[in-house]
Design an enzyme around this catalytic site. Structure first.
Site, PDB file in Angstrom:
ATOM      1  N   GLY A  10       0.508  -1.411   0.067  1.00 33.45           N
ATOM      2  CA  GLY A  10      -0.540  -0.202  -0.222  1.00 33.45           C
ATOM      3  C   GLY A  10       1.113   1.443   0.320  1.00 33.45           C
ATOM      4  N   ASP A  31       0.533  -8.971   1.258  1.00 30.25           N
ATOM      5  CA  ASP A  31      -0.518  -7.621   1.438  1.00 30.25           C
ATOM      6  C   ASP A  31      -1.960  -8.841   0.442  1.00 30.25           C
ATOM      7  OD1 ASP A  31      -1.819  -5.617  -0.127  1.00 30.25           O
ATOM      8  OD2 ASP A  31      -0.970  -4.931   1.025  1.00 30.25           O
ATOM      9  N   GLY A  36      -3.904  -1.932  -2.623  1.00 30.81           N
ATOM     10  CA  GLY A  36      -2.586  -2.406  -3.033  1.00 30.81           C
ATOM     11  C   GLY A  36      -2.305  -2.435  -3.913  1.00 30.81           C
ATOM     12  N   ASP A  56      -3.973 -12.791   2.073  1.00 28.29           N
ATOM     13  CA  ASP A  56      -5.092 -12.322   3.141  1.00 28.29           C
ATOM     14  C   ASP A  56      -5.144 -12.696   4.616  1.00 28.29           C
ATOM     15  OD1 ASP A  56      -7.603 -11.222   4.444  1.00 28.29           O
ATOM     16  OD2 ASP A  56      -9.042 -11.614   2.615  1.00 28.29           O
ATOM     17  N   VAL A  57      -4.466 -10.834   5.071  1.00 28.14           N
ATOM     18  CA  VAL A  57      -4.358 -11.718   6.696  1.00 28.14           C
ATOM     19  C   VAL A  57      -5.815 -12.147   7.557  1.00 28.14           C
ATOM     20  CG1 VAL A  57      -2.761 -10.442   6.853  1.00 28.14           C
ATOM     21  CG2 VAL A  57      -4.487  -9.043   7.631  1.00 28.14           C
ATOM     22  N   LEU A  71      -0.136  -2.803   8.387  1.00 35.69           N
ATOM     23  CA  LEU A  71      -0.759  -1.845   8.140  1.00 35.69           C
ATOM     24  C   LEU A  71      -2.458  -2.137   7.102  1.00 35.69           C
ATOM     25  CD1 LEU A  71       2.222  -0.867   8.846  1.00 35.69           C
ATOM     26  CD2 LEU A  71       1.677   1.224   7.336  1.00 35.69           C
ATOM     27  N   ASN A 102      -4.921 -12.409  13.835  1.00 37.87           N
ATOM     28  CA  ASN A 102      -3.480 -13.533  13.432  1.00 37.87           C
ATOM     29  C   ASN A 102      -3.064 -12.813  13.603  1.00 37.87           C
ATOM     30  OD1 ASN A 102      -6.098 -15.303  12.354  1.00 37.87           O
ATOM     31  ND2 ASN A 102      -6.628 -14.450  10.894  1.00 37.87           N
ATOM     32  N   TYR A 148     -14.804   0.812   9.795  1.00 44.62           N
ATOM     33  CA  TYR A 148     -13.698   1.406   9.907  1.00 44.62           C
ATOM     34  C   TYR A 148     -13.042   2.138  11.535  1.00 44.62           C
ATOM     35  CZ  TYR A 148      -8.958   4.110   8.545  1.00 44.62           C
ATOM     36  OH  TYR A 148      -7.585   4.365   8.455  1.00 44.62           O
ATOM     37  N   LYS A 152     -11.103  -0.222  14.451  1.00 41.99           N
ATOM     38  CA  LYS A 152      -9.659   0.264  14.658  1.00 41.99           C
ATOM     39  C   LYS A 152      -9.567   0.165  15.977  1.00 41.99           C
ATOM     40  CE  LYS A 152      -7.171   1.258  10.704  1.00 41.99           C
ATOM     41  NZ  LYS A 152      -6.263   0.043  10.154  1.00 41.99           N
TER      42      LYS A 152
END
Ligand code: NAD
Ligand code: UDP
Length: 327
Positions: A10, A31, A36, A56-57, A71, A102, A148, A152
């Site tokens: 990203g 990523d 990104g 994909d995390v 990030l 994860n 979002y 967070k």
């Protein structure tokens, strides 16, 4: 040192990879390329100490690392952009919750430190100005931005739970608006939008009357703050605001960018998106004290460098260059 950068392809992540590489560490960049671009890390792809893993995390991952920067998350609120978190609300909620879980699990298994990229959005539409880390925020839990900002906030809470329950070494960065080269011109954020519009001669789209304020931090300064957060012993278990102190209204940014681009684009007003915060400026005294960090790049210099990069992209007819995203 082996460093995992989730979201490393990203905007901020790719600059962070450049910095980590320059520090002599080896990098595993993870990523899924949701927002990104592989081109952002093109300069590193054939380096021996750099590995890119498309992953994909929100799915578990295995790696042997000493440090983790998380990030990974869409970051633009512009509803007209296919790259915004509003276009990917569920992915956004999950990458900051399940994805954070994860990566915290990986940190617990490996003993790695973890820096979580949180956001000034945890303060919502702040009732305290400037915002200190001790401020709890004014957030609508079901509003447009909640996928979002609430995820967070959850990511922060989960990080602290891992620190308290398992002794994981976590550090939380509350990042304020950041700009610079490689910020995707299609993601609809204020600097890429205004610069793209000014360079293309298209109308510059100011949302609302433009009196809302933001404080813009140049990306190299931000990355320096993230690196210091990872390295400083004093940062363990702590939250830091990272951002620039210079605050301007959005209309001032429009005029400044139009001037620096030498453009004659007209300025038009479009409706203010729901939940758009009225004022935002960080208190960075904690980072200054504990990390010896403060931004160094003046706004006019940072904008000049950024405009030069977009101009070059435009000249090359780069696929990623758009003429700005309206609403
Ligand atoms: P970006 O969209 O350019 O980068 C985010 C990266 O994460 C992208 O490369 C994307 O493909 C990747 N990603 C998204 N979901 C993923 C997943 N499930 N698995 C793996 N990778 C995934 O955004 P950015 O501006 O570079 O932001 C980076 C981080 O900083 C984000 O966490 C964002 O919330 C935070 N942040 C940024 C700003 C800013 O002004 N740029 C401000 C506050 C916080
Ligand atoms: N903005 C604008 N025109 C645009 C893009 C953004 O007026 O084309 C405004 C937006 O309404 C907000 C500010 O610029 O007040 C910063 O927007 P951005 O999406 O960059 O980040 P935010 O701080 O809202 O997350």
């Amino acid at each position: 040192m082996r460093v995992l950068v989730a979201g490393g392809a990203g905007f901020i992540g790719s600059h962070l990879c450049d910095r980590i590489y320059a520090e002599g560490a080896s990098i595993l960049c993870v990523d899924n390329l949701l927002t990104g671009l592989q081109a952002n890390i093109g300069q590193l792809l054939d380096r021996p100490e750099f590995t890119f893993r498309q992953h994909d995390v929100t799915q578990p991952l295995e790696a042997e690392v000493d440090a983790i920067f998380h990030l990974a998350s869409p970051a633009s609120p512009n509803p007209a952009s296919v790259k915004s978190y509003l276009a990917h609300p569920i992915e956004t909620a999950l990458v900051n919750s399940q994805g954070t879980y994860n990566l915290l699990e990986l940190a617990r298994r490996t003993g790695a430190r973890l820096v979580f990229a949180s956001t000034s959005e945890v303060y919502g539409d702040p009732l305290e100005h400037p915002q200190r880390e001790a401020y709890w925020g004014n957030v609508d839990p079901t509003g447009m931005r909640s996928c979002y900002d609430e995820s967070k906030r959850f990511g922060e809470a989960l990080s602290m739970a891992f620190a308290r329950r398992h002794g994981v070494d976590v550090r939380i960065a509350r990042i304020f608006n950041t700009y610079g080269p490689r910020c995707d011109s299609t993601d609809g954020r204020v600097v890429p939008n205004f610069v793209s519009q000014a360079l293309s001669g298209n109308p510059i789209t100011v949302f609302g009357d433009g009196s809302q304020t933001r404080s813009l931090c140049y990306v190299s300064d931000l990355v320096d703050g993230l690196w210091r957060m990872m390295m400083a012993e004093e940062a363990r278990g702590e939250v830091f605001n990272l951002g620039n102190l210079e605050e301007h209204s959005v209309i001032e940014y429009a005029l400044m960018i139009r001037d620096l681009c030498g453009s004659t684009s007209e300025i038009v007003h479009e409706p203010l998106p729901a939940g758009d915060p009225t004022r935002r400026r960080p208190d960075i005294s904690k980072a200054a004290r504990a990390l010896g960090w403060e931004p160094k790049v003046f706004l006019a210099d940072g904008l000049t460098r950024t405009i030069a990069w977009y101009r070059e992209q435009l000249g090359r007819g780069a696929a990623a260059f758009s003429a700005g995203v309206g609403r």
